[in-house]
Enzyme design. Structure first.
Site, PDB file in Angstrom:
ATOM      1  N   GLU A  60      24.399 -28.683  -6.558  1.00 42.96           N
ATOM      2  CA  GLU A  60      25.068 -28.921  -7.841  1.00 42.96           C
ATOM      3  C   GLU A  60      24.482 -30.101  -8.604  1.00 42.96           C
ATOM      4  O   GLU A  60      24.250 -30.013  -9.813  1.00 42.96           O
ATOM      5  CB  GLU A  60      26.576 -29.120  -7.646  1.00 42.96           C
ATOM      6  N   HIS A 129      39.318 -26.641  -2.398  1.00 41.67           N
ATOM      7  CA  HIS A 129      38.998 -25.657  -3.439  1.00 41.67           C
ATOM      8  C   HIS A 129      40.104 -25.567  -4.484  1.00 41.67           C
ATOM      9  O   HIS A 129      40.265 -24.551  -5.130  1.00 41.67           O
ATOM     10  CB  HIS A 129      38.753 -24.267  -2.821  1.00 41.67           C
TER      11      HIS A 129
END
Lengths: 327, 334
Positions: A60, A129
């Site tokens: 990322e 998450h």
């Protein structure tokens, strides 16, 4: 106007802007061949090819930095970060490179990137998450943060974000991609700054953003139908900068304010809106403003616990009744 | 290499040395604030590599030890010094400082202060070049210690995967701030790490500018010809501490002496003297000329330049008058 799902609106904005400008590209994990975890880039890989619809490695910070470097030379990257939790890893490049480069270069460089990412709590995704990170992004000078609450905003905000010369973070929601709503048939650009009145009212203002706008609307319906109370719902789709004028206007009308947020209370949208109310219209208030926020815990797995974290319609209704002396 | 080119490079490197030494003095005089990372000892790296490329046209990016790279790309030394002085005439209008020199007109895309930050930015610039189909390349200069950041691995992987036209130059000065490489890094030879990403790589002496230049030519040709990225490691040494706040007590005198005897400026000067192309007298005159230029033009300009205006504090945070942020009624998005 036609009905469109949220993901279709995001996809449409990508497609129109990529068709218009060959320097618009998109990148992220599984966005190409797979079409995106939430289908937001479906079909674009076949249409525009792997050079412009880039399946990235799971890196990322690396691919966000790559997008920023490309934007220095005029490329307009739309970066999808699969889950906002993973955006923590890209914070270095978003904050240190994208948000600061115009300033620290004395206006010579700019980083016109868009980073889109879904956050929020969904279906028992657990602590790592289920992040709500808008509060982290909105405190950074040089970065714009918007958060659509419906397909029209999702389409129009992304269109404007792609063309804007500043870096823009778009906070989406995992549970909203299949939401249906009206989107103009003609091309439409939503301003990146400001707020919208989602429902007019005169007795109290409910401030929401993204998913909590819908919680506020549900509560406003109950308040109107069962208690004769007209709540105004203000959709704060721009979190950075927040719409000081819009906040002031609504509170000056209703004299009462409740901020409903999916995130934990500390250092959040609610605290910021309360500070703005204090600064802009303290003497308009008939009651102390209230925040309804998530419990300050990592998001638990068990369904019953996950549900217990979030403020509910009933909490909003009760808070309004108490504020109006009817609780 | 032509004698005239060698002479020019000698002047450029000597200028860089004197410029940096003058920065040191200005820092001690408190004319310069913040952190200041100086380049003496490493001059052959920036000059040798960029001589083999197209400074001003290829895109260059680096870390915080950035003054000399900027000047070699074409930045006006007066504006670089004025930036260190925090003046409005500085290359970043006094908003950046020593670690954030920029000169977009000469495609010097900046100095960045997060170690390893420029790795992916360079890959991104190369992606843009590739999309546009130009024959420019991106060149990223960073130190050996940056290779221990995740961005090194993430970026080399993507650069190799997508065959991006980027040259990674590792200026291996053996220290990451105050920690010697063998105490921080499992692999001492940095070029070996690029092999993990199937990237051609080479290690050469970074003190002899002719060696740097020849190796860089090969590397630049490789990248420019569309064969993908390249990793060039230059073995070098900084003659000062990491920054001005550095006591430099962590280095052995013997080591400093060995590298001190391999001064890139002295190596080139002596070679020209031995070949009868230059006398020590010429060198001394050159030095005097440079010192005068620095004092009479660069320092004078920096001293006399105006400070930035505090009323313009928030200029450059966002783009001016971007129509996409405002409602249509206000001349914006519709």
């Amino acid at each position: 106007m036609s009905q469109m799902m949220f993901w279709e609106a995001v996809r449409r904005a990508h497609d129109e802007e990529m068709a218009r400008d060959p320097l618009v590209i998109c990148m992220g994990e599984d966005i190409g061949v797979v079409g995106g975890t939430y289908k937001a880039t479906t079909g674009l890989y076949d249409k525009y090819g792997p050079e412009r619809v880039m399946d990235t490695p799971i890196s990322e910070n690396g691919f966000t930095g790559l997008a920023i470097g490309a934007s220095f030379l005029g490329v307009r990257p739309i970066v999808e970060i699969m889950s906002v939790n993973f955006a923590w890893l890209a914070m270095d490049q978003i904050f240190n490179s994208a948000a600061k480069v115009r300033y620290m270069s004395g206006g010579q460089l700019e980083a016109p990137i868009v980073v889109r990412s879904p956050g929020g709590t969904a279906h028992q995704l657990g602590a790592q998450h289920s992040a709500r990170m808008e509060k982290v992004f909105m405190g950074i000078a040089g970065l714009r943060v918007v958060t659509p609450s419906n397909p029209r905003q999702a389409y129009g905000l992304l269109k404007s974000a792609i063309r804007c010369n500043d870096p823009v973070f778009i906070n989406e929601h995992e549970l909203m991609y299949n939401m249906k709503g009206e989107v103009p048939d003609e091309e439409y650009f939503h301003p990146l700054e400001g707020s919208e009145i989602a429902r007019e009212g005169r007795d109290v203002t409910l401030f929401g953003y993204n998913v909590s706008v819908h919680w506020c609307l549900a509560a406003a319906e109950v308040l109107a139908s069962q208690h004769g109370i007209q709540a105004e719902v203000v959709d704060l789709y721009s979190l950075a900068p927040l719409d000081r004028a819009g906040i002031k206007a609504s509170v000056s009308k209703t004299h009462r304010a409740i901020i409903v947020e999916e995130a934990e209370a500390p250092v959040g949208v609610g605290s910021e809106v309360m500070a703005i109310i204090n600064e802009e219209c303290f003497f308009e208030l008939d009651a102390a403003p209230v925040r309804l926020s998530a419990a300050n815990v990592p998001i638990p797995y068990a369904h019953v616990l996950e549900k217990a974290v979030m403020p509910k319609t009933d909490d909003i209704v009760k808070t309004v009744l108490k504020m109006l002396g009817r609780g | 290499m032509e004698v005239s080119v060698k002479k020019r490079l000698l002047r450029e490197m000597l200028f860089a040395r004197r410029f940096e030494e003058r920065c040191y003095e200005a820092y001690v005089e408190r004319k310069i604030g913040g952190f200041l990372h100086l380049y003496p000892g490493e001059e052959a790296c920036a000059h040798g590599v960029l001589e083999a490329a197209r400074p001003g046209r290829d895109y260059v990016i680096t870390g915080y030890r950035d003054h000399v790279h900027a000047i070699k790309c074409g930045a006006d030394p007066k504006e670089v010094m004025a930036e260190l002085y925090g003046k409005e005439t500085g290359s970043s209008k006094g908003r950046g400082g020593s670690m954030h020199i920029f000169d977009a007109a000469h495609r010097f895309m900046g100095g960045y202060a997060l170690v390893g930050g420029p790795f992916p930015l360079a890959a991104g610039m190369a992606k843009a070049i590739q999309m546009k189909g130009d024959d420019d390349i991106a060149i990223c200069f960073l130190g050996d210690a940056a290779n221990n950041q995740g961005t090194f691995h993430e970026s080399l992987n993507m650069a190799a995967l997508w065959k991006l036209p980027v040259l990674y130059v590792c200026e291996n000065n053996l220290y990451g701030i105050g920690t010697r490489i063998d105490r921080s890094t499992a692999v001492i030879d940095q070029y070996k790490r690029a092999c993990g990403y199937n990237m051609p790589a080479r290690q050469v002496d970074g003190q002899d500018i002719e060696i740097v230049y020849e190796a860089a030519r090969e590397a630049v040709d490789h990248v420019r010809s569309g064969k993908g990225p390249y990793f060039l490691e230059l073995m070098t040494y900084r003659y000062r501490g990491h920054s001005m706040s550095d006591s430099n007590a962590y280095r052995q005198k013997d080591e400093e002496r060995v590298w001190g005897n391999r001064d890139p400026i002295v190596i080139l000067r002596d070679r020209l003297v031995e070949a009868g192309e230059l006398t020590l007298e010429d060198f001394k005159n050159l030095d005097t000329e440079i010192l005068e230029e620095i004092e009479n033009e660069i320092i004078k300009f920096s001293e006399e330049s105006p400070d930035p205006n505090p009323a313009e504090l928030d200029k450059y945070v966002f783009a001016d008058n971007d129509p996409w942020v405002r409602p249509a009624a206000n001349g914006g998005a519709k």
